[in-house]
Design a protein around this motif. Sequence first.
Motif, PDB file in Angstrom:
ATOM      1  N   SER A 109       0.832  -1.214   0.000  1.00 52.94           N
ATOM      2  CA  SER A 109       0.000   0.000   0.000  1.00 52.94           C
ATOM      3  C   SER A 109       0.864   1.260   0.000  1.00 52.94           C
ATOM      4  O   SER A 109       0.467   2.295  -0.543  1.00 52.94           O
ATOM      5  CB  SER A 109      -0.929   0.010   1.211  1.00 52.94           C
ATOM      6  OG  SER A 109      -0.185  -0.012   2.420  1.00 52.94           O
ATOM      7  N   LEU A 137      -8.874  -0.650  -4.347  1.00 52.74           N
ATOM      8  CA  LEU A 137     -10.115  -1.023  -3.681  1.00 52.74           C
ATOM      9  C   LEU A 137     -10.430  -2.495  -3.935  1.00 52.74           C
ATOM     10  O   LEU A 137     -10.844  -3.223  -3.024  1.00 52.74           O
ATOM     11  CB  LEU A 137     -11.250  -0.125  -4.181  1.00 52.74           C
ATOM     12  CG  LEU A 137     -12.457   0.076  -3.263  1.00 52.74           C
ATOM     13  CD1 LEU A 137     -12.041   0.686  -1.940  1.00 52.74           C
ATOM     14  CD2 LEU A 137     -13.485   0.969  -3.952  1.00 52.74           C
ATOM     15  N   ARG A 138     -10.206  -2.932  -5.180  1.00 46.06           N
ATOM     16  CA  ARG A 138     -10.463  -4.339  -5.519  1.00 46.06           C
ATOM     17  C   ARG A 138      -9.490  -5.271  -4.797  1.00 46.06           C
ATOM     18  O   ARG A 138      -9.845  -6.386  -4.412  1.00 46.06           O
ATOM     19  CB  ARG A 138     -10.349  -4.540  -7.028  1.00 46.06           C
ATOM     20  CG  ARG A 138     -11.512  -3.953  -7.824  1.00 46.06           C
ATOM     21  CD  ARG A 138     -11.558  -4.502  -9.247  1.00 46.06           C
ATOM     22  NE  ARG A 138     -10.397  -4.114 -10.025  1.00 46.06           N
ATOM     23  CZ  ARG A 138     -10.313  -3.011 -10.749  1.00 46.06           C
ATOM     24  NH1 ARG A 138     -11.337  -2.168 -10.781  1.00 46.06           N
ATOM     25  NH2 ARG A 138      -9.219  -2.737 -11.442  1.00 46.06           N
ATOM     26  N   GLY A 140      -8.264  -4.639  -1.925  1.00 47.56           N
ATOM     27  CA  GLY A 140      -8.534  -4.551  -0.486  1.00 47.56           C
ATOM     28  C   GLY A 140      -7.376  -4.016   0.318  1.00 47.56           C
ATOM     29  O   GLY A 140      -7.214  -4.373   1.497  1.00 47.56           O
ATOM     30  N   ILE A 141      -6.540  -3.138  -0.279  1.00 45.53           N
ATOM     31  CA  ILE A 141      -5.369  -2.618   0.446  1.00 45.53           C
ATOM     32  C   ILE A 141      -5.459  -1.104   0.679  1.00 45.53           C
ATOM     33  O   ILE A 141      -4.463  -0.450   0.966  1.00 45.53           O
ATOM     34  CB  ILE A 141      -4.065  -2.956  -0.303  1.00 45.53           C
ATOM     35  CG1 ILE A 141      -4.107  -2.410  -1.740  1.00 45.53           C
ATOM     36  CG2 ILE A 141      -3.804  -4.449  -0.288  1.00 45.53           C
ATOM     37  CD1 ILE A 141      -2.790  -2.583  -2.481  1.00 45.53           C
ATOM     38  N   ASP A 143      -5.966   2.240   2.623  1.00 44.91           N
ATOM     39  CA  ASP A 143      -5.813   2.642   4.026  1.00 44.91           C
ATOM     40  C   ASP A 143      -6.026   4.148   4.161  1.00 44.91           C
ATOM     41  O   ASP A 143      -6.395   4.823   3.190  1.00 44.91           O
ATOM     42  CB  ASP A 143      -4.446   2.219   4.575  1.00 44.91           C
ATOM     43  CG  ASP A 143      -3.275   2.816   3.791  1.00 44.91           C
ATOM     44  OD1 ASP A 143      -3.470   3.866   3.126  1.00 44.91           O
ATOM     45  OD2 ASP A 143      -2.176   2.248   3.831  1.00 44.91           O
ATOM     46  N   GLN A 169     -17.312   5.526   1.024  1.00 40.25           N
ATOM     47  CA  GLN A 169     -16.329   4.466   1.247  1.00 40.25           C
ATOM     48  C   GLN A 169     -15.448   4.765   2.454  1.00 40.25           C
ATOM     49  O   GLN A 169     -15.021   3.852   3.167  1.00 40.25           O
ATOM     50  CB  GLN A 169     -15.489   4.287  -0.013  1.00 40.25           C
ATOM     51  CG  GLN A 169     -16.272   3.676  -1.171  1.00 40.25           C
ATOM     52  CD  GLN A 169     -15.616   3.887  -2.517  1.00 40.25           C
ATOM     53  OE1 GLN A 169     -14.522   4.444  -2.599  1.00 40.25           O
ATOM     54  NE2 GLN A 169     -16.287   3.459  -3.586  1.00 40.25           N
ATOM     55  N   CYS A 173     -15.148   2.176   5.449  1.00 37.80           N
ATOM     56  CA  CYS A 173     -13.836   1.663   5.881  1.00 37.80           C
ATOM     57  C   CYS A 173     -13.470   2.092   7.300  1.00 37.80           C
ATOM     58  O   CYS A 173     -12.439   1.654   7.834  1.00 37.80           O
ATOM     59  CB  CYS A 173     -12.753   2.130   4.916  1.00 37.80           C
ATOM     60  SG  CYS A 173     -12.916   1.449   3.241  1.00 37.80           S
TER      61      CYS A 173
END
Length: 720
Positions: A109, A137-138, A140-141, A143, A169, A173
């Motif tokens: 990331s 986003l796909r 999942g990293i 932050d 989002q 998150c």
Amino acid sequence: MIAIATATLKPFILHNANICKKSLHTNTITNPKSALRFPLTSLQCGAILQSLTNTKSTAQGRKLHACMLTCGNLQNNTYLSSKLAAFYAACGRMIEAQVIFDGVALKNSFLWNFMIRGYASGGIIAYKALAMYRKMLRLGIVDNFTFPFVLKACGDLGLSEMGREIHTQVEVCGWDSDVYVNNSLLAMYLKFGNLDVARKVFDKMPDRDTTSWNTLISGYVRNNNAMEALMIFYLMGKAGLKADGTTLLALLSACVDLAAIKQGKEIHCYAIRNNYVSSNEFLMNSLIDMYSNCNSVAVARQLFEELKIKDTVSWNSIISCYQRSGDAFESLRLFCQMLIEETAAPDEITLVAVLGACEKITALQFGKSVHSYLTKTGIFLNSFLGTALIDMYAKCGELSCSHHIFCEMTQKNMVAWSAMIAAYGIHGRGKEAISVFNEMTANGISPDEGVLTSVLSACSHSGLVDEGKKIFNEMTIKYDIKPGPAHYLCLVDLLGRAGLLNEAYELVKRMEVEPSADIWAALLSACRLHRNIVLAEISAQNIFRTNPTRVSSYICLSNIYAAMKQWTAVEKVRTTMRNYGLKKPAGYSSIELDSQVHMFFVGDKSHQQTKDIYAKLKDISWRLKEKGHKPDTSSILYDVNEEQKEKMLWDHSERLAIAFALLNTPPGTKIRITKNLRVCADCHTVTKLISKLTDREIVMRDNHRFHHFIDGICSCGDFW
């Protein structure tokens, strides 16, 4: 992986590898710009790269990159490759960064965020940051370090819908409590101009730092809500946070917008108490700008003189200050001082201010020198400067030069078209103004309110009643623009000058909004021309109801009474003026000769050539009498005998200026005069006669329009 990077970056690697080996010798890792011994460990390279990233030392980073490739440091080294990609991204070198990024097999990331940051800071390529965000986003990293620059990209690109989606989002998150993410949300909504949502974000923030307050204050100022910005500052103080230089700069901008000198002084005092003034040149420049915009010329000048280093912004502020305040002479003197001292170079803002000063006093030769300066120094003639030159030449009586500049401009915005139309208008060339207007619309440019005001004003100055009424009626139907006060003012002035007083009065009564004092004043002025006392009194009553200290309207009403020899009514008006402490402004005329501007007031005897000037006027008077001229004393509004009135006429400032010009210029030279008040009827007649008597062209600019006197005829057609 490395093969791709090497192939793509080969041109600068080959160039830098030898330089690197020859010039880099070790010092310490804390001084990355000094050279390094070889070979370097990965940790050493990483530390140096981090330092170069912080300082954005592109040249040194390229050399280090070449050395690492030569020495094999990058081979299968994800850590160093990530660091190198991050370095290029931080330096804005996104092509190199992308090549290295694509070659990294395991991207964390940290690397993604650096790439997003680089693209988000790259202007038009910011959309690539959003594409990378979608990929993150796909994976999942995502932050908390991802969102600030993604939100910045949305704000810069004006993508409000996507911005709201990312806001959702953020909440999903769980990063809606992070102060940095919230600051970015705040900045984004303020860029969209969505103040309500921005305020809700701010109010919901669990933690706020100085950046949070600064972002909100600056956003309110940018969105023309300066008063709310000042209120936020007071809340900031109550919250126990101390303002910094960024806060104060935004607050001073708010004070400029509001012309709020009291609050500006308070901010100045705050800055002094907290030792910001002496160490912050940006703040000093903003203070000068604030005081100048609030008409505190003396304080602005004092701060300017206290500056140890005067940059272009400092000079611009003080030059513009004097230009706005009406002291064009001091504005031009400061510009000359700026050129002599050479501490800063003039830019387009400087030149626009100086050209504005030239037009106020008809300093044509000085204006031409400024035009020559910008040409010689290679300053690009953009629409901003081009419009200023059009205005300057037009208001200095050189309409042909205005037209030449206008034709020369490759980029004409709406203001430039409006300026050219207005230039023709003030010179009484209404048909040419309409021609330019038609040319603009034929090119597919739809006029705005300003352009329509200019063309209607041109019709008014030229007596083009039918044309003016047609354009006014087409505003709503053809251009979907509802007439505003400025448009009504032009049409009332046009009808009134043409003697259609009743039609003008009916138009005022039909207005959907409350007529302004300016509109009633236009009708009052028309009543003076056509000596309609009844309608004049109605107009005056409406003016004084909203603006009881408007001195020009008292003078106009007094002139109407005096022309009708109603001396009791004249005295009543003058008594009212005395009660309000109002005085008629002194009439003066100016003329430029040998790069100097000479000013003459009514009955002026201060000039070193006074005796010769009055002797010249006496000679002209006798010659005109021999030609059969009989003075029109109707403009002398005092209850004195005719002989005294005639003498008072020959004391008028424009006649003194003409006599001075005749004494000091060769035969046939064009005479240019600027007068601060409307030229009186007899001076207008006398100037026509002088132009024929002396075979001179006399160009006179009064506070309404230009008059070109040639061979006994005036360009205004006696319509002014």
